[in-house]
Enzyme design. Structure first.
Site, PDB file in Angstrom:
ATOM      1  N   LEU A 175       0.830  -1.200   0.000  1.00 41.17           N
ATOM      2  CA  LEU A 175       0.000   0.000   0.000  1.00 41.17           C
ATOM      3  C   LEU A 175       0.864   1.250   0.000  1.00 41.17           C
ATOM      4  CD1 LEU A 175      -1.600   0.484   3.547  1.00 41.17           C
ATOM      5  CD2 LEU A 175       0.218  -1.127   3.113  1.00 41.17           C
ATOM      6  N   GLN A 183       3.519   8.165  -8.726  1.00 42.24           N
ATOM      7  CA  GLN A 183       4.913   8.590  -8.844  1.00 42.24           C
ATOM      8  C   GLN A 183       5.866   7.404  -9.039  1.00 42.24           C
ATOM      9  OE1 GLN A 183       6.107  11.471  -5.770  1.00 42.24           O
ATOM     10  NE2 GLN A 183       3.958  11.771  -5.244  1.00 42.24           N
ATOM     11  N   GLY A 186       4.987   2.689  -5.646  1.00 40.86           N
ATOM     12  CA  GLY A 186       4.519   1.318  -5.424  1.00 40.86           C
ATOM     13  C   GLY A 186       5.350   0.326  -6.213  1.00 40.86           C
ATOM     14  N   ASP A 210      -5.910  -8.193  -6.332  1.00 36.38           N
ATOM     15  CA  ASP A 210      -7.248  -7.848  -6.790  1.00 36.38           C
ATOM     16  C   ASP A 210      -7.218  -7.664  -8.304  1.00 36.38           C
ATOM     17  OD1 ASP A 210      -8.252  -7.866  -4.219  1.00 36.38           O
ATOM     18  OD2 ASP A 210      -7.852  -5.735  -3.891  1.00 36.38           O
ATOM     19  N   GLN A 212      -8.150  -5.376 -10.252  1.00 37.48           N
ATOM     20  CA  GLN A 212      -7.767  -4.079 -10.809  1.00 37.48           C
ATOM     21  C   GLN A 212      -6.271  -3.817 -10.767  1.00 37.48           C
ATOM     22  OE1 GLN A 212      -9.689  -4.582  -8.166  1.00 37.48           O
ATOM     23  NE2 GLN A 212      -9.349  -3.101  -6.511  1.00 37.48           N
ATOM     24  N   TYR A 217       1.045  -5.833 -11.467  1.00 35.77           N
ATOM     25  CA  TYR A 217       2.010  -6.852 -11.066  1.00 35.77           C
ATOM     26  C   TYR A 217       2.577  -7.612 -12.264  1.00 35.77           C
ATOM     27  CZ  TYR A 217       0.825  -5.964  -6.221  1.00 35.77           C
ATOM     28  OH  TYR A 217       0.664  -5.347  -5.001  1.00 35.77           O
TER      29      TYR A 217
END
Length: 238
Positions: A175, A183, A186, A210, A212, A217
């Site tokens: 998170l 930016q 993550g 999830d 979305q 990933y």
């Protein structure tokens, strides 16, 4: 379930880009320029990679008893400045990456609230952090002109991993503070967590995503349902 299988750790250092292009990795070779990360896929299939721990040709190895094995030194936790910028009013903000697991449980709850996650009991959250194999964080530190020693520090990102300490690791709770999203933080957080796991010779890395964020990933090298393998869940029926 998404899986990332790798067999070799590239000897390159990631460089953070505030505006990543097409979610590609940018790396800096020592004094040589840039190149893209290439992930080497193992020849063994998904299950073989887990069972054999990437043994060459799936050959059998004779292993000494644990008491006879010489303990290898664990890589030390990392902490360094990922981004530094100066605002018009002279305030200097640094974003610090750390793999040392320095997390205040109340700061984490606040961050979870910001991203809209349901609240979890603090005692269980503390236990989850304590039992994690690795916890990576992003902190923002703001320094105002003339306010030496009066820094403002806040948690803006976190990811953690559990592991069997040998072959496999699973990434959880990725998170980033919404005001810092967009930016590339993550992406950088997960990328550096993966690198830290590879430094500990963990070659099979999985996570649950999830719908979305599956593409996010995939752009980091994860593969959904490798060879048709599905994640299985059991829930209490009450």
């Amino acid at each position: 379930m998404l899986t990332l299988n790798v067999v070799a750790l590239p000897s390159i250092l990631p460089i953070f880009s505030a505006q990543p292009s097409n979610h590609q990795f940018n790396y800096l070779l020592a004094n040589t320029g840039r190149r893209k990360l290439k992930v080497t896929r193992p020849r063994a299939n998904f299950w073989d990679s887990i069972r054999s721990g990437f043994l060459k040709d799936n050959s059998t190895q004779v292993v000494e008893s644990p008491s006879m094995l010489q303990e290898e030194e664990e890589p030390q936790p990392e902490e360094f400045v990922l981004v530094e910028k100066t605002e018009e009013d002279g305030v200097v903000e640094q974003i610090i990456f750390s793999s040392g697991g320095d997390v205040d449980i109340y700061d984490l709850q606040t961050l979870c609230d910001k991203v809209g996650w349901p609240r979890r009991p603090l005692s269980k959250l503390a236990t989850a952090l304590k039992n994690s194999y690795m916890v990576a964080t992003l902190h923002s530190i703001q320094k105002s002109p003339g306010s030496e020693g009066n820094e403002q520090k806040k948690l803006i990102g976190m990811a953690r991993a559990t592991s069997d300490h040998a072959f496999n690791a699973t990434i959880w709770d990725v998170l980033v503070d919404p005001s810092y999203q967009g930016q590339g933080l993550g992406k950088t957080l997960v990328e550096k967590l993966i690198r830290a796991l590879l430094q500990r010779d963990i070659g099979n890395i999985t996570l649950f995503a999830d719908s979305q964020v599956v593409e996010f990933y995939q752009n980091l090298g994860f593969e959904p349902d490798p060879e048709g393998i599905k994640g299985m869940f059991w829930y209490p029926k009450y």
